[in-house]
Design a protein around this motif. Structure first.
Motif, PDB file in Angstrom:
ATOM      1  N   SER A   1      -1.046 -18.137  -3.600  1.00  0.00           N
ATOM      2  CA  SER A   1      -1.020 -17.887  -2.231  1.00  0.00           C
ATOM      3  C   SER A   1      -1.474 -16.553  -1.929  1.00  0.00           C
ATOM      4  O   SER A   1      -2.198 -16.205  -0.945  1.00  0.00           O
ATOM      5  N   MET A   2      -1.265 -15.476  -2.746  1.00  0.00           N
ATOM      6  CA  MET A   2      -1.580 -14.169  -2.562  1.00  0.00           C
ATOM      7  C   MET A   2      -2.987 -14.100  -2.744  1.00  0.00           C
ATOM      8  O   MET A   2      -3.629 -13.573  -1.878  1.00  0.00           O
ATOM      9  N   ALA A   3      -3.639 -14.753  -3.725  1.00  0.00           N
ATOM     10  CA  ALA A   3      -5.267 -14.601  -3.783  1.00  0.00           C
ATOM     11  C   ALA A   3      -5.872 -15.500  -2.514  1.00  0.00           C
ATOM     12  O   ALA A   3      -6.742 -14.962  -2.188  1.00  0.00           O
ATOM     13  N   MET A   4      -5.208 -16.557  -2.156  1.00  0.00           N
ATOM     14  CA  MET A   4      -5.781 -17.120  -0.997  1.00  0.00           C
ATOM     15  C   MET A   4      -5.608 -16.370   0.280  1.00  0.00           C
ATOM     16  O   MET A   4      -6.623 -16.442   1.171  1.00  0.00           O
ATOM     17  N   ALA A   5      -4.470 -15.782   0.547  1.00  0.00           N
ATOM     18  CA  ALA A   5      -4.325 -14.892   1.771  1.00  0.00           C
ATOM     19  C   ALA A   5      -5.313 -13.968   1.692  1.00  0.00           C
ATOM     20  O   ALA A   5      -5.947 -13.417   2.575  1.00  0.00           O
ATOM     21  N   SER A   6      -5.731 -13.259   0.181  1.00  0.00           N
ATOM     22  CA  SER A   6      -6.688 -12.184   0.238  1.00  0.00           C
ATOM     23  C   SER A   6      -7.908 -12.609   0.543  1.00  0.00           C
ATOM     24  O   SER A   6      -8.890 -11.834   1.226  1.00  0.00           O
ATOM     25  N   ALA A   7      -8.298 -13.867   0.146  1.00  0.00           N
ATOM     26  CA  ALA A   7      -9.651 -14.336   0.390  1.00  0.00           C
ATOM     27  C   ALA A   7      -9.679 -14.738   2.006  1.00  0.00           C
ATOM     28  O   ALA A   7     -10.886 -14.485   2.420  1.00  0.00           O
ATOM     29  N   ALA A   8      -8.563 -15.064   2.465  1.00  0.00           N
ATOM     30  CA  ALA A   8      -8.659 -15.366   3.894  1.00  0.00           C
ATOM     31  C   ALA A   8      -8.825 -13.990   4.649  1.00  0.00           C
ATOM     32  O   ALA A   8      -9.578 -13.900   5.810  1.00  0.00           O
ATOM     33  N   ALA A   9      -8.351 -13.052   4.221  1.00  0.00           N
ATOM     34  CA  ALA A   9      -8.523 -11.499   4.935  1.00  0.00           C
ATOM     35  C   ALA A   9      -9.902 -10.891   4.696  1.00  0.00           C
ATOM     36  O   ALA A   9     -10.270 -10.518   5.418  1.00  0.00           O
ATOM     37  N   PHE A  10     -10.582 -11.496   3.541  1.00  0.00           N
ATOM     38  CA  PHE A  10     -12.000 -11.141   3.327  1.00  0.00           C
ATOM     39  C   PHE A  10     -12.603 -11.768   4.295  1.00  0.00           C
ATOM     40  O   PHE A  10     -13.677 -11.371   5.104  1.00  0.00           O
ATOM     41  N   ILE A  11     -12.348 -13.126   4.217  1.00  0.00           N
ATOM     42  CA  ILE A  11     -13.608 -13.951   4.894  1.00  0.00           C
ATOM     43  C   ILE A  11     -13.171 -14.044   6.595  1.00  0.00           C
ATOM     44  O   ILE A  11     -14.228 -13.800   7.473  1.00  0.00           O
ATOM     45  N   TRP A  12     -12.080 -14.443   6.997  1.00  0.00           N
ATOM     46  CA  TRP A  12     -11.939 -14.266   8.497  1.00  0.00           C
ATOM     47  C   TRP A  12     -11.172 -13.013   9.016  1.00  0.00           C
ATOM     48  O   TRP A  12     -11.053 -13.106  10.078  1.00  0.00           O
ATOM     49  N   LYS A  13     -10.965 -12.093   8.181  1.00  0.00           N
ATOM     50  CA  LYS A  13     -10.514 -10.832   8.601  1.00  0.00           C
ATOM     51  C   LYS A  13      -9.211 -10.960   9.431  1.00  0.00           C
ATOM     52  O   LYS A  13      -8.956 -10.268  10.545  1.00  0.00           O
ATOM     53  N   HIS A  14      -8.394 -12.027   9.114  1.00  0.00           N
ATOM     54  CA  HIS A  14      -7.092 -12.300   9.804  1.00  0.00           C
ATOM     55  C   HIS A  14      -6.249 -11.280   9.444  1.00  0.00           C
ATOM     56  O   HIS A  14      -6.119 -10.931   8.313  1.00  0.00           O
ATOM     57  N   PRO A  15      -5.783 -10.551  10.458  1.00  0.00           N
ATOM     58  CA  PRO A  15      -4.814  -9.294  10.271  1.00  0.00           C
ATOM     59  C   PRO A  15      -3.611  -9.541   9.703  1.00  0.00           C
ATOM     60  O   PRO A  15      -3.105  -8.491   9.308  1.00  0.00           O
ATOM     61  N   LEU A  16      -3.183 -10.697   9.848  1.00  0.00           N
ATOM     62  CA  LEU A  16      -1.871 -10.750   8.962  1.00  0.00           C
ATOM     63  C   LEU A  16      -1.840 -11.349   7.489  1.00  0.00           C
ATOM     64  O   LEU A  16      -0.891 -11.320   6.895  1.00  0.00           O
ATOM     65  N   ALA A  17      -3.222 -11.796   7.125  1.00  0.00           N
ATOM     66  CA  ALA A  17      -3.782 -12.254   5.780  1.00  0.00           C
ATOM     67  C   ALA A  17      -3.065 -11.166   4.660  1.00  0.00           C
ATOM     68  O   ALA A  17      -2.253 -11.391   3.878  1.00  0.00           O
ATOM     69  N   ASP A  18      -3.719 -10.024   4.922  1.00  0.00           N
ATOM     70  CA  ASP A  18      -3.160  -8.914   4.128  1.00  0.00           C
ATOM     71  C   ASP A  18      -1.786  -8.724   3.889  1.00  0.00           C
ATOM     72  O   ASP A  18      -1.098  -8.308   3.058  1.00  0.00           O
ATOM     73  N   VAL A  19      -1.082  -8.778   5.293  1.00  0.00           N
ATOM     74  CA  VAL A  19       0.392  -8.589   5.355  1.00  0.00           C
ATOM     75  C   VAL A  19       1.045  -9.510   4.527  1.00  0.00           C
ATOM     76  O   VAL A  19       1.982  -9.369   3.762  1.00  0.00           O
ATOM     77  N   ALA A  20       0.633 -10.582   4.588  1.00  0.00           N
ATOM     78  CA  ALA A  20       0.987 -11.927   3.883  1.00  0.00           C
ATOM     79  C   ALA A  20       1.042 -11.719   2.291  1.00  0.00           C
ATOM     80  O   ALA A  20       1.955 -11.633   1.627  1.00  0.00           O
ATOM     81  N   ALA A  21      -0.189 -11.266   1.958  1.00  0.00           N
ATOM     82  CA  ALA A  21      -0.440 -10.861   0.739  1.00  0.00           C
ATOM     83  C   ALA A  21       0.521  -9.811  -0.178  1.00  0.00           C
ATOM     84  O   ALA A  21       1.027  -9.923  -1.101  1.00  0.00           O
ATOM     85  N   LYS A  22       0.577  -8.705   0.599  1.00  0.00           N
ATOM     86  CA  LYS A  22       1.411  -7.538   0.382  1.00  0.00           C
ATOM     87  C   LYS A  22       2.565  -8.301   0.174  1.00  0.00           C
ATOM     88  O   LYS A  22       3.455  -7.835  -0.717  1.00  0.00           O
ATOM     89  N   ALA A  23       3.212  -8.915   1.107  1.00  0.00           N
ATOM     90  CA  ALA A  23       4.713  -9.357   1.412  1.00  0.00           C
ATOM     91  C   ALA A  23       4.798 -10.216   0.185  1.00  0.00           C
ATOM     92  O   ALA A  23       6.375 -10.121  -0.265  1.00  0.00           O
ATOM     93  N   SER A  24       3.807 -10.997  -0.266  1.00  0.00           N
ATOM     94  CA  SER A  24       4.242 -12.087  -1.384  1.00  0.00           C
ATOM     95  C   SER A  24       4.371 -11.191  -2.744  1.00  0.00           C
ATOM     96  O   SER A  24       5.413 -11.853  -3.578  1.00  0.00           O
ATOM     97  N   ALA A  25       3.705 -10.325  -3.014  1.00  0.00           N
ATOM     98  CA  ALA A  25       3.590  -9.709  -4.255  1.00  0.00           C
ATOM     99  C   ALA A  25       5.077  -9.282  -5.200  1.00  0.00           C
ATOM    100  O   ALA A  25       5.334  -9.882  -5.941  1.00  0.00           O
ATOM    101  N   PRO A  26       6.011  -8.849  -4.205  1.00  0.00           N
ATOM    102  CA  PRO A  26       7.309  -8.585  -4.881  1.00  0.00           C
ATOM    103  C   PRO A  26       8.124  -9.678  -5.168  1.00  0.00           C
ATOM    104  O   PRO A  26       8.785  -9.751  -6.072  1.00  0.00           O
ATOM    105  N   ILE A  27       8.072 -10.622  -4.171  1.00  0.00           N
ATOM    106  CA  ILE A  27       8.657 -11.775  -4.360  1.00  0.00           C
ATOM    107  C   ILE A  27       8.126 -12.473  -5.387  1.00  0.00           C
ATOM    108  O   ILE A  27       8.779 -13.254  -6.456  1.00  0.00           O
ATOM    109  N   GLY A  28       6.851 -12.552  -5.763  1.00  0.00           N
ATOM    110  CA  GLY A  28       6.287 -13.270  -6.727  1.00  0.00           C
ATOM    111  C   GLY A  28       6.629 -12.497  -8.106  1.00  0.00           C
ATOM    112  O   GLY A  28       7.034 -13.128  -9.298  1.00  0.00           O
ATOM    113  N   ALA A  29       6.767 -11.171  -8.126  1.00  0.00           N
ATOM    114  CA  ALA A  29       7.236 -10.373  -9.245  1.00  0.00           C
ATOM    115  C   ALA A  29       8.447 -10.691  -9.496  1.00  0.00           C
ATOM    116  O   ALA A  29       9.040 -11.052 -11.044  1.00  0.00           O
TER     117      ALA A  29
END
Lengths: 221, 241
Positions: B69-97
């Motif tokens: 999901s983190m990678a997909m959110a990052s791809a979404a941030a790249f492609i659509w520049k969705h402002p919350l996609a980066d936030v989602a990726a960042k928020a996911s990382a510690p949960i995933g860890a």
């Protein structure tokens, strides 16, 4: 093409002449090899069995060492802004950086390793494979490392950050490289790991410049 | 999705959803644990100790799911520049860890009685351990770059490079493992899992997923609030005294 060559040459010269450059990573590589018998004991049989992996671990760490000077100085003194204005695509700028890093670290390590090989009692039959696998694999290490260096370019004293970013990504190189050398030493087939190693390096050579260029562009503002 | 690019609208939705998702996660976890610990039969080979599977296996699944999901959110941030996609990726990382660490720790606890050792260099264990370090690298990169927009763009690239690398790492580790040691400690595939075991396992997996969503919503709201706070603070500092 001229810009590319000029940039490559400029970086190689800087790497060879600056204090933190090629000599440092070569010395670091040699030191890891020399420290091993002191830690593990001088029995040649034991050293021989760990030598393939150890050379590769040393290569991973030694190529890491020069990464901080690949991009960071250019960001600090504004060279990167000029590179952005040049007609050379960022991907090729990254490729020149990768090439320069490889010449000042991977290439030198590959030449140094056969000389150090007897110190760890690596069998003579494995020495050509050690040099060859390092020669091929360090290209990939430089590619991945340069991409990470571009990501960390805006980080102050990013050395340890770089290590944490790069080392997990370099695990395939370690596995295939060490296996090829161990295979050559044991007299078993080495084609498979060597080909996988080459494949990893080629892939890194594609992904590395693209990722590095994207990372270099992000500092634009 | 674009409608929720507005952080305030997202915040309202997230606030409404948070208690419900937490409640659902707790209810699912309680059901799954009850079925797994009391109703499901013990394993004919491993006995009661096998029940740790109901917390271990979903954690291992989540460790990969969250990275994906983190990678997909990052791809979404790249492609659509969705402002919350980066936030989602960042928020996911510690949960995933944490899910990855949980998978490793419960795996060790399970390994000790079953294999007689806390750790073996089995291919799957090794890959999950490396995944944990990939999470760490991602978190470290975020915290190393002070300015959020720049950190976000760097982290995107790292997440995508990591996602490209994960299959290669997985393959190399599998290859290394078959070369060095045969699978002597791992059980060969026994009979297919009976439904009495599979049901609680799937319920637990669902519980973990809903818990991830709940935690993600909370962490995303915190991240949005922190960014706004940072902007306000920088604005105040810029004011003439």
């Amino acid at each position: 093409m001229m810009t590319f060559r000029a940039l490559l040459w400029h970086d190689v010269l800087l790497g060879l002449r600056s204090s933190g450059g090629a000599a440092l990573s070569a010395a670091f590589f040699a030191l890891i090899v020399i420290l091993t018998p002191l830690g593990l004991g001088p029995e040649s049989a034991a050293l021989r069995s760990v030598a393939p992996g150890l050379f590769w671990i040393a290569a991973l760490l030694a190529t890491l060492l020069g990464l901080e000077r690949v991009i960071q100085p250019d960001v600090e003194d504004g060279t990167l802004d000029l590179l952005r204005l040049s007609p050379l695509p960022m991907e090729l700028v990254a490729l020149a950086k990768i090439g320069a890093h490889w010449i000042t670290s991977g290439l030198i390590i590959s030449l140094l390793a056969p000389i150090l090989a007897p110190m760890l009692s690596l069998s003579t039959s494995a020495i050509p494979m050690l040099a060859l696998s390092l020669l091929i694999g360090t290209i990939g290490l430089s590619a991945i490392g340069t991409a990470a260096a571009a990501l960390g370019a805006s980080v102050q004293r990013g050395g340890i950050v770089l290590a944490i970013l790069v080392l997990p990504l370099n695990i395939p190189f370690l596995i295939f490289g060490a296996s090829a050398v161990a295979g050559a030493q044991a007299g078993t087939a080495t084609g498979q790991p060597l080909m996988f190693l080459t494949a990893c390096s080629l892939l890194a050579l594609v992904v590395g410049p693209i990722a590095a260029a994207a990372a270099l562009r992000l500092n634009e503002d | 999705m674009q409608a929720y690019a507005n952080p305030q609208r997202f915040g309202r939705l997230a606030r409404t959803l948070t208690p419900w998702t937490f409640a659902a996660a707790i209810a699912l976890a309680l059901t799954g644990l009850y079925l797994g610990l009391f109703v499901a039969p013990p394993d004919y080979q491993q006995g009661e100790a096998q029940r740790i599977m109901y917390v271990h296996v979903p954690a291992a699944w989540m460790s990969m799911f969250v990275y994906a999901s983190m990678a997909m959110a990052s791809a979404a941030a790249f492609i659509w520049k969705h402002p919350l996609a980066d936030v989602a990726a960042k928020a996911s990382a510690p949960i995933g860890a944490v899910f990855t660490a949980l998978a490793l720790i419960t795996g060790m606890l399970w390994g000790q009685p079953m294999w007689g050792t806390w750790w073996v260099w089995d291919a799957r264990l090794t890959s999950v351990l490396i995944l944990f370090f990939l999470y760490l690298g991602y978190i470290v990169l975020w915290s190393a770059i002070e300015e959020p927009t720049r950190a976000a763009r760097a982290a995107r690239i790292l997440a995508l490079v990591g996602a490209i690398n994960i299959p290669i790492i997985k393959f190399s580790v599998d290859w290394w493992n078959t070369l060095h040691q045969t699978a002597s400690v791992l059980r060969t595939d026994g009979p297919a899992m009976p439904a009495a075991m599979l049901t609680p396992l799937l319920i637990m997996a669902l519980a973990y997923t809903v818990l991830y969503i709940a935690l993600l919503l909370v962490r995303m709201r915190i991240e949005v609030a922190q960014r706004r706070l940072r902007t306000i603070r920088l604005g105040l500092e810029a004011l003439p005294a």
